[in-house]
Design an enzyme around this catalytic site. Sequence first.
Site, PDB file in Angstrom:
ATOM      1  N   ASP A 195       0.805  -1.228   0.000  1.00 30.43           N
ATOM      2  CA  ASP A 195       0.000   0.000   0.000  1.00 30.43           C
ATOM      3  C   ASP A 195       0.837   1.276   0.000  1.00 30.43           C
ATOM      4  O   ASP A 195       0.307   2.386   0.029  1.00 30.43           O
ATOM      5  CB  ASP A 195      -0.961   0.007   1.201  1.00 30.43           C
ATOM      6  CG  ASP A 195      -0.251  -0.032   2.545  1.00 30.43           C
ATOM      7  OD1 ASP A 195       1.007  -0.071   2.552  1.00 30.43           O
ATOM      8  OD2 ASP A 195      -0.929  -0.038   3.592  1.00 30.43           O
ATOM      9  N   GLU A 245      16.956  -7.540  13.999  1.00 36.07           N
ATOM     10  CA  GLU A 245      18.404  -7.404  14.011  1.00 36.07           C
ATOM     11  C   GLU A 245      18.799  -5.972  14.375  1.00 36.07           C
ATOM     12  O   GLU A 245      18.033  -5.031  14.197  1.00 36.07           O
ATOM     13  CB  GLU A 245      18.985  -7.757  12.634  1.00 36.07           C
ATOM     14  CG  GLU A 245      18.579  -9.124  12.109  1.00 36.07           C
ATOM     15  CD  GLU A 245      19.099 -10.256  12.959  1.00 36.07           C
ATOM     16  OE1 GLU A 245      20.244 -10.142  13.470  1.00 36.07           O
ATOM     17  OE2 GLU A 245      18.381 -11.276  13.127  1.00 36.07           O
TER      18      GLU A 245
END
Length: 304
Positions: A218, A275
Amino acid sequence: MPIKRARLIYNPTSGREEMKKRLPDILQRLERGGIETSCHMTIGEGDATLAAAEAADRGYDLIIAAGGDGTLYEVINGLTGKPNRPPLGILPLGTTNDFARAMGIPKHWEYAIDLIIQQYTRPIDVGKANERYFINIAGGGSLTELTYDVPSKLKTMIGQLAYYMKGMEKMTRLRPTELTLQAAGVGTFHDEFMMFLICNSNSVGGFERLAPDSKLDDGLLDVLLIRKCNLPEFIKLVTLALRGEHLNDPHVIHFRTDVLKVTTPDYVQINLDGEYGGVLPCTFSVLPSHLHIFADQTGESTYR
């Protein structure tokens, strides 16, 4: 159908399956599907990023990431900045596999390979955090730092429960962080927050309804800000989040934007797809329909 050339990038220590045992069967199934595959076994942090960048430069027809969300994160960072970006296949062999769950990619490797063989791809947005990239979620604040504190062995043994346990353990000593967030088309927020989350999909950290209406294509990022709260309030918020009913809680601010600048007077680490992603300040943005991922053409495939 002409033979396709693929580079398979795999983590030999992925949490859920022993990749070395599965590798001959994986390669045979790909070959039967008309995909000639060469392999790259990762040997350390950042290696999958280098391997993905090299595969893009060498003109492979597709890249396959086999492992968990950490492996996928590295592959995305090697692929996203390239002018030639081959479509990406995913074999979700890790502990949580958030992005594969959001895409409906089956967690059984046989079915995941069948999706790749069918050669149907779906364009997806990619998030950018300064000069790094993420595909599923970015975040910062005290609560997001627990990702780094969960031992890999514990994650392998008990999966997502490890994060919940560590979160509860740390909750008694967590402190809110002063943040200023400037969101394009929305406005500016300045307050103390436990964390901020920037979602590109609806499945984050094992919560399949954390950003219930978030879509991968989107052109927008769903942002969740968690105001200062105590342990009972946090437990209630987690319970609501499991049901997708947390957006109306007074501790939650939710909005959508395509550019978000976050600053703080404190030292705050950034978490990208689970991470370490540097520290604030950071400008987050979205690259619309930037990568193509092999997916089910009917849209009915489920993470099972």
